[in-house]
Motif scaffolding. Structure first.
Motif, PDB file in Angstrom:
ATOM      1  N   LYS A   1      40.761 -45.643  37.579  1.00 32.27           N
ATOM      2  CA  LYS A   1      39.973 -44.414  37.496  1.00 32.27           C
ATOM      3  C   LYS A   1      39.238 -44.174  38.798  1.00 32.27           C
ATOM      4  CE  LYS A   1      39.347 -44.725  32.557  1.00 32.27           C
ATOM      5  NZ  LYS A   1      38.437 -44.765  31.447  1.00 32.27           N
ATOM      6  N   ALA A   2      39.225 -42.914  39.242  1.00 30.80           N
ATOM      7  CA  ALA A   2      38.480 -42.531  40.443  1.00 30.80           C
ATOM      8  C   ALA A   2      36.991 -42.503  40.124  1.00 30.80           C
ATOM      9  CB  ALA A   2      38.945 -41.171  40.945  1.00 30.80           C
ATOM     10  N   THR A   3      36.663 -42.008  38.953  1.00 28.58           N
ATOM     11  CA  THR A   3      35.287 -42.008  38.463  1.00 28.58           C
ATOM     12  C   THR A   3      35.329 -42.535  37.034  1.00 28.58           C
ATOM     13  OG1 THR A   3      35.388 -39.774  37.547  1.00 28.58           O
ATOM     14  CG2 THR A   3      34.729 -39.979  39.858  1.00 28.58           C
ATOM     15  N   ARG A   4      34.230 -42.541  36.388  1.00 25.76           N
ATOM     16  CA  ARG A   4      34.158 -43.054  35.027  1.00 25.76           C
ATOM     17  C   ARG A   4      35.087 -42.316  34.063  1.00 25.76           C
ATOM     18  NH1 ARG A   4      28.306 -44.313  32.461  1.00 25.76           N
ATOM     19  NH2 ARG A   4      28.431 -46.429  33.213  1.00 25.76           N
ATOM     20  N   THR A   5      35.258 -41.044  34.269  1.00 27.10           N
ATOM     21  CA  THR A   5      36.040 -40.238  33.335  1.00 27.10           C
ATOM     22  C   THR A   5      37.336 -39.694  33.920  1.00 27.10           C
ATOM     23  OG1 THR A   5      34.783 -38.274  33.961  1.00 27.10           O
ATOM     24  CG2 THR A   5      33.988 -39.530  32.065  1.00 27.10           C
ATOM     25  N   GLN A   6      37.502 -39.712  35.208  1.00 26.66           N
ATOM     26  CA  GLN A   6      38.676 -39.107  35.845  1.00 26.66           C
ATOM     27  C   GLN A   6      39.786 -40.142  36.038  1.00 26.66           C
ATOM     28  OE1 GLN A   6      37.947 -37.468  39.704  1.00 26.66           O
ATOM     29  NE2 GLN A   6      39.887 -36.390  39.771  1.00 26.66           N
ATOM     30  N   TYR A   7      40.889 -39.991  35.297  1.00 24.07           N
ATOM     31  CA  TYR A   7      42.032 -40.886  35.378  1.00 24.07           C
ATOM     32  C   TYR A   7      42.744 -40.680  36.712  1.00 24.07           C
ATOM     33  CZ  TYR A   7      46.699 -42.685  34.412  1.00 24.07           C
ATOM     34  OH  TYR A   7      47.883 -43.352  34.477  1.00 24.07           O
ATOM     35  N   GLN A   8      43.089 -41.774  37.374  1.00 21.29           N
ATOM     36  CA  GLN A   8      43.770 -41.666  38.668  1.00 21.29           C
ATOM     37  C   GLN A   8      45.158 -42.283  38.646  1.00 21.29           C
ATOM     38  OE1 GLN A   8      41.483 -43.218  41.883  1.00 21.29           O
ATOM     39  NE2 GLN A   8      42.719 -42.222  43.416  1.00 21.29           N
TER      40      GLN A   8
END
Length: 93
Positions: free
Chosen positions: A57-64
């Protein structure tokens, strides 16, 4: 003299510390080769089902992307996939 001893100790420790992982551009599964840039579908066709799959994940909620872990002989192979393509290959052992 004290500084020289410390430097020697640091150099000796650096020489015996094993590397944790080796980054690679490709990895072999039997006679098949997986390379950075290959599709996730090719990885799964060549390597089979991973022993573990985790989200990157790039951030807590953004799947990368995904991190796939395989065991091949005595090696642990970790393949990162983003946007359906292999972006990184690491292996240990």
């Amino acid at each position: 003299m004290h500084l020289a001893r410390m430097l020697m100790l640091v150099l000796l420790m650096g020489g015996v510390t094993p590397t944790v992982a080796n980054a690679a551009q490709s990895v072999r599964f039997g006679s098949a080769l997986v390379m950075v840039g290959d599709t996730e579908a090719k990885v799964l066709a060549v390597a089979g089902k991973p022993v573990s799959r985790s989200s990157v994940k790039a951030t807590r909620t953004q799947y990368q992307g995904s991190r796939l872990q395989f065991i091949e002989g005595s090696r642990t192979i970790i393949i990162e996939v983003r946007d359906g393509k292999v972006t990184r290959i690491d292996h240990k052992g």
